[in-house]
Design a protein around this motif. Sequence first.
Motif, PDB file in Angstrom:
ATOM      1  N   VAL A  41      -1.052  -2.104 -15.528  1.00 38.39           N
ATOM      2  CA  VAL A  41      -0.975  -2.377 -14.278  1.00 38.39           C
ATOM      3  C   VAL A  41      -2.045  -2.333 -13.368  1.00 38.39           C
ATOM      4  CG1 VAL A  41       1.561  -2.425 -13.985  1.00 38.39           C
ATOM      5  CG2 VAL A  41       0.252  -0.297 -13.964  1.00 38.39           C
ATOM      6  N   GLU A  42      -2.984  -1.542 -14.101  1.00 37.37           N
ATOM      7  CA  GLU A  42      -4.489  -1.233 -13.358  1.00 37.37           C
ATOM      8  C   GLU A  42      -4.949  -2.518 -13.076  1.00 37.37           C
ATOM      9  OE1 GLU A  42      -6.060   1.701 -13.306  1.00 37.37           O
ATOM     10  OE2 GLU A  42      -7.851   0.821 -12.150  1.00 37.37           O
ATOM     11  N   THR A  43      -5.518  -2.816 -11.664  1.00 42.14           N
ATOM     12  CA  THR A  43      -6.122  -3.841 -11.496  1.00 42.14           C
ATOM     13  C   THR A  43      -7.252  -3.489 -10.403  1.00 42.14           C
ATOM     14  OG1 THR A  43      -4.698  -4.705  -9.586  1.00 42.14           O
ATOM     15  CG2 THR A  43      -4.467  -5.637 -11.823  1.00 42.14           C
ATOM     16  N   THR A  44      -8.522  -4.050 -10.503  1.00 47.31           N
ATOM     17  CA  THR A  44      -9.395  -3.679  -9.520  1.00 47.31           C
ATOM     18  C   THR A  44      -9.383  -4.808  -8.526  1.00 47.31           C
ATOM     19  OG1 THR A  44     -11.232  -4.872 -10.702  1.00 47.31           O
ATOM     20  CG2 THR A  44     -10.832  -2.559 -11.327  1.00 47.31           C
ATOM     21  N   ARG A  49      -1.477   7.869 -13.434  1.00 40.55           N
ATOM     22  CA  ARG A  49      -0.178   7.121 -13.760  1.00 40.55           C
ATOM     23  C   ARG A  49       0.577   7.887 -14.623  1.00 40.55           C
ATOM     24  NH1 ARG A  49      -1.338   1.982 -11.519  1.00 40.55           N
ATOM     25  NH2 ARG A  49      -3.606   1.819 -10.832  1.00 40.55           N
ATOM     26  N   THR A  68      -2.991   7.538  -0.227  1.00 35.93           N
ATOM     27  CA  THR A  68      -2.015   7.105  -1.165  1.00 35.93           C
ATOM     28  C   THR A  68      -1.818   7.991  -2.175  1.00 35.93           C
ATOM     29  OG1 THR A  68      -3.566   6.267  -2.732  1.00 35.93           O
ATOM     30  CG2 THR A  68      -2.684   4.676  -0.961  1.00 35.93           C
ATOM     31  N   GLN A 101       6.723   7.044   2.540  1.00 38.81           N
ATOM     32  CA  GLN A 101       7.491   6.028   1.787  1.00 38.81           C
ATOM     33  C   GLN A 101       8.571   6.666   0.811  1.00 38.81           C
ATOM     34  OE1 GLN A 101       4.281   3.529   0.769  1.00 38.81           O
ATOM     35  NE2 GLN A 101       5.438   1.936   1.545  1.00 38.81           N
ATOM     36  N   TYR A 116       0.093   3.226  -5.400  1.00 32.47           N
ATOM     37  CA  TYR A 116      -0.491   2.810  -4.264  1.00 32.47           C
ATOM     38  C   TYR A 116       0.391   2.778  -2.837  1.00 32.47           C
ATOM     39  CZ  TYR A 116      -4.588   1.108  -6.511  1.00 32.47           C
ATOM     40  OH  TYR A 116      -5.639   1.024  -7.389  1.00 32.47           O
ATOM     41  N   ARG A 117       1.465   3.817  -2.929  1.00 35.02           N
ATOM     42  CA  ARG A 117       2.472   4.033  -1.929  1.00 35.02           C
ATOM     43  C   ARG A 117       1.976   5.232  -1.216  1.00 35.02           C
ATOM     44  NH1 ARG A 117       7.451   2.217  -3.673  1.00 35.02           N
ATOM     45  NH2 ARG A 117       7.237  -0.014  -4.550  1.00 35.02           N
ATOM     46  N   TYR A 118       2.384   5.621   0.022  1.00 34.64           N
ATOM     47  CA  TYR A 118       2.133   6.614   0.931  1.00 34.64           C
ATOM     48  C   TYR A 118       3.019   7.448   0.968  1.00 34.64           C
ATOM     49  CZ  TYR A 118      -2.173   4.465   2.527  1.00 34.64           C
ATOM     50  OH  TYR A 118      -3.523   3.801   2.443  1.00 34.64           O
ATOM     51  N   ALA A 144      -3.713  -3.385  -2.694  1.00 37.93           N
ATOM     52  CA  ALA A 144      -3.348  -2.794  -3.635  1.00 37.93           C
ATOM     53  C   ALA A 144      -1.995  -2.190  -2.883  1.00 37.93           C
ATOM     54  CB  ALA A 144      -4.049  -1.702  -4.420  1.00 37.93           C
ATOM     55  N   ALA A 145      -2.101  -1.553  -1.865  1.00 36.31           N
ATOM     56  CA  ALA A 145      -0.920  -0.962  -1.208  1.00 36.31           C
ATOM     57  C   ALA A 145      -0.237  -2.124  -0.343  1.00 36.31           C
ATOM     58  CB  ALA A 145      -1.302   0.031  -0.324  1.00 36.31           C
ATOM     59  N   ASP A 146       1.197  -2.097  -0.604  1.00 32.25           N
ATOM     60  CA  ASP A 146       1.811  -3.154   0.354  1.00 32.25           C
ATOM     61  C   ASP A 146       1.922  -2.452   1.763  1.00 32.25           C
ATOM     62  OD1 ASP A 146       2.701  -3.276  -2.171  1.00 32.25           O
ATOM     63  OD2 ASP A 146       4.507  -2.174  -1.524  1.00 32.25           O
ATOM     64  N   TRP A 147       1.835  -1.274   2.012  1.00 31.90           N
ATOM     65  CA  TRP A 147       1.956  -0.704   3.496  1.00 31.90           C
ATOM     66  C   TRP A 147       1.047   0.503   3.414  1.00 31.90           C
ATOM     67  CZ3 TRP A 147       3.173   4.117   5.048  1.00 31.90           C
ATOM     68  CH2 TRP A 147       3.740   4.083   6.288  1.00 31.90           C
ATOM     69  N   THR A 148       0.449   0.595   4.555  1.00 36.12           N
ATOM     70  CA  THR A 148      -0.369   1.957   4.823  1.00 36.12           C
ATOM     71  C   THR A 148       0.000   2.187   6.240  1.00 36.12           C
ATOM     72  OG1 THR A 148      -2.257   0.877   6.189  1.00 36.12           O
ATOM     73  CG2 THR A 148      -2.269   0.999   3.601  1.00 36.12           C
ATOM     74  N   GLU A 202       5.040   4.198 -11.943  1.00 33.92           N
ATOM     75  CA  GLU A 202       3.621   3.820 -11.832  1.00 33.92           C
ATOM     76  C   GLU A 202       3.332   2.918 -10.594  1.00 33.92           C
ATOM     77  OE1 GLU A 202       2.761   1.840 -15.483  1.00 33.92           O
ATOM     78  OE2 GLU A 202       3.109   3.789 -16.555  1.00 33.92           O
ATOM     79  N   ARG A 258     -11.850   5.432 -14.252  1.00 35.72           N
ATOM     80  CA  ARG A 258     -10.935   4.654 -14.688  1.00 35.72           C
ATOM     81  C   ARG A 258      -9.917   5.607 -15.430  1.00 35.72           C
ATOM     82  NH1 ARG A 258      -9.463  -0.601 -16.412  1.00 35.72           N
ATOM     83  NH2 ARG A 258     -11.032  -1.576 -14.961  1.00 35.72           N
TER      84      ARG A 258
END
Lengths: 436, 481
Positions: free
Chosen positions: B5-8, A140, A115, A159, A154-156, B139-143, A150, A133
């Motif tokens: 927005v940080e969530t574990t 971010r 990611t 994308q 988690y995008r790759y 967390a990622a919508d796509w991998t 931000e 953390r």
Amino acid sequence: MFGDDVDEGDVLVSLCDLKTYYGEDSLLSDDPVKAVDGVSFDIHKGETLGLVGESGCGKTTLGRTLIQLEDATAGEVRIGDTDVTTLTGDDLQRWRRNSQMVFQDPESSLNDRMTVGAIIREPLDVHDWKTPRERRARVRELLDTVGLSEEHYYRYPHQFSGGQRQRVGIARALALEPEFVVLDEPVSALDVSVQAQILNLLNRLQDEFGLTYLFIAHDLSVVRHICDRVAVMYLGNVMELGPTERLFQQPQNPYTHALLSAIPEPDPTADSDRITLTGSPPSPRDPPAGCPFATRCPMKIRPPEYDSVDTEVWARVEMLREVLRERSNADRSLTERAREILGLSSRFSSADEVHDELFADVTLPAAVEDHIEEAMDHVRNDNETRARAQLREAFGSVCDEERPKSHVVDDESGTSRCHRHRDEHDEPSRSQVVSE
Amino acid sequence: MATTVETTFRERLTRQPGPATKWLGVLLVLVALQFGAVMQTIMSTVPWGTIGGALPATAPWAALAGVGDALADLPTLLARDVIPNQGYQVPGEGWQGTFMGLSPAAAWGIRVSLVYLYSFGFVGWLGYGYLVFRRHYRAADWTPYDDMLGRLDGHRWGQFGLVVVLMFIVMALFAPTLGPTTVQSNIAEPFSHELQYFDENAGEVTTILVGEANLQSVSKGGGGRNVGPMQYDRYDRFHPFGTLPSGKDLFTFMVAGARVSLFIGLLYISLAAGLAVVLALVTAYYKGLADLTVVIAGDSVQALPQLLVLILLSFVLSDTWIAGIYNGGLLLALIFAITGWPYLWRAVRGPALQVSNEEWIDAAKSFGQRPVTTMRKHMLPYVVGYLLIYASLSLGGAIIGVAGLSFLGLGVNPPTPEWGRAVSAGQPYVATASWHISLIPGIMVVIIVTAFNALGDGIRDAVDPQSEAGSNEVAAGGGGA
């Protein structure tokens, strides 16, 4: 240990006779490739130093050597009191935090199985920067800084567009808050419209974080737009270095002159006073003994006794030397080499054709003709080395024999390497250009 | 700063616990069905005696151990004794000793179906868990891996391979449950076990040694001396695949043989693939002399004729201690690994070299990433897909190889069941009524090797969609007996 105490404008990085050769340690190597062959200049804190030159002139190698991706063969890269080419182990690891690189191809510089967040975080992880953390928070923040958002954490890379990917690359380079960033053609793979955005981003970041850039490029208009000073490289050597505007308006070195002529003129009716270089640069395995540019230089110094020879005729003579030189560098197969060593024959039996083509429509002065005939005899006897030596002896000048020194050519301590800066010769100017 | 927005993973889990709870609920049902077996594993594998000896011998501890033993004795759904299929028929009274008085064939069929239902239920539960994670908690919508799985979705050939391979693995895992009888009583020590049957001449239930019963149930051509597939012998024993020339049950032999084949195959593949991938990554990263050394070593090994080396080594080493471990299975796996790694290494060397030239490797070097981490993080993910493809293909080759060796009387020592030995034993009877002895194991080998190749094709198309299906130059390589 790095540049913190250096004031804006002082010397941050100092290169001293830096050399990077490839292929020295290989088992079957011929001569090493002299990618960087004795480069010395300073980079001042807070400036953008442009590094331009043709493909293969060694500019990327120089950048890679500066951040220790390549080992220097000789010379120093001095930062403060440290010669970074001698750093190893933990010292090198600590030093790496301070100089980063933005790579040319955003497709290839980001691992697309990770990611974007993980990519930017990796340098922080490597150097154990604070807590995990805090690292994520920093990533971010960096995404925000380079103009991404931000949610992109988690995008790759798949994308993203090329411009966005390059922003990720920049964010990764900035993660460890470096002082010095090598930008290796950071916009050459991008659309023109996106190029401007990335360049503006780089400018903004430089102001914001007080960064020092080495900007490697072959696009001269981009260099003119972004750089404070420009270094022009040819065949592993810096031929000219000076403030951008002076260099673009009054190039002092014949090579800079030729390079700038390659910028397309938007106005087709403009008075074009171009220098078109013939041939290709010599092989970096076997660079010329004298000035690196001597084989193609349109302003090459002639021996005094030939000063009166017609320009056209002289150009043909130089071309003959160039042809013989090229032929000696041409790749030959093992069988051909073996045949040559055994004296059977070489595949180059067309020397007479070359001779006829070059000199058929010009009349050679007797003094010139004698030397050429003698050289041609050597060629016919399969002794091209001898022929080349003979021609060099007859027609060579200081440009063929001596490496030009760096001469200060403007009042901002810009330098240029050319024998014509010496007092006994005319300054290089357009009058001496051999036109095609 | 943007820590909001940080969530574990845990936070995402507590925010929406529903799907995960449901998934865990299914797990509870699955475990409950086999709880006895789980406890038995815990009670038998952990050295409780040693631990108990170290602790002060108190009453609560002893009670706890008692509870553990009791739990281990709980009946489990898939145990042989819950659905027994061994019994005898008394005229007029029906079947005695079988599950609910059903015929042994029916009882055996129910048990086999339950084993496969349970196993596929478990596999489905794993897949469902992945989908739950992907939909609700990732967390990622796509991998990039989503696309690979997506490509496998419409790949019928690969899915066929996957299903057959899973069936094969289940067969190996549940071998003792699946057989109509056990290896111990029917194949290994038939003269130490007894069985009961209704003797029509005497008109009463009689006891006989299994070994003697076997001698009366042989398959040696026709003329009353054959027990074919899905037939009962004269002692009311059901033989799904018929019997061997020795009268032993072929199906029991086959499922136990599946275990041996899979053990050898997997051990060989993990050793060879591990070696191959480590060497490929190291040579691609450092290049130069490291690469040259491994190229020479690999080429030297590949220049040996693998089958001949296998035969030679398994013969030469057959009397050493190493041949005693797992009846020669370990030795075979080692020989396969030593002679087979260059094939896998060659297959992943190309992708490894390709990825080593990417700029992100330089980027990792430029900020000081350690070489091992660079290889693992930045190179391995690109190589492992190719490794899976070739591992799958050569696993089929190893199964053929092992079967081929035991056909020649080498490799796995009798009485440990091995498919090739069944093929060999049935060879004289191929054209007779006892055709099943050679044909069934032979067809099984073909199906399973095809399935491994199909799985490999599927993985390849998922990992590398550019490579057109059809370039099958590597199919069924490896052992190639």
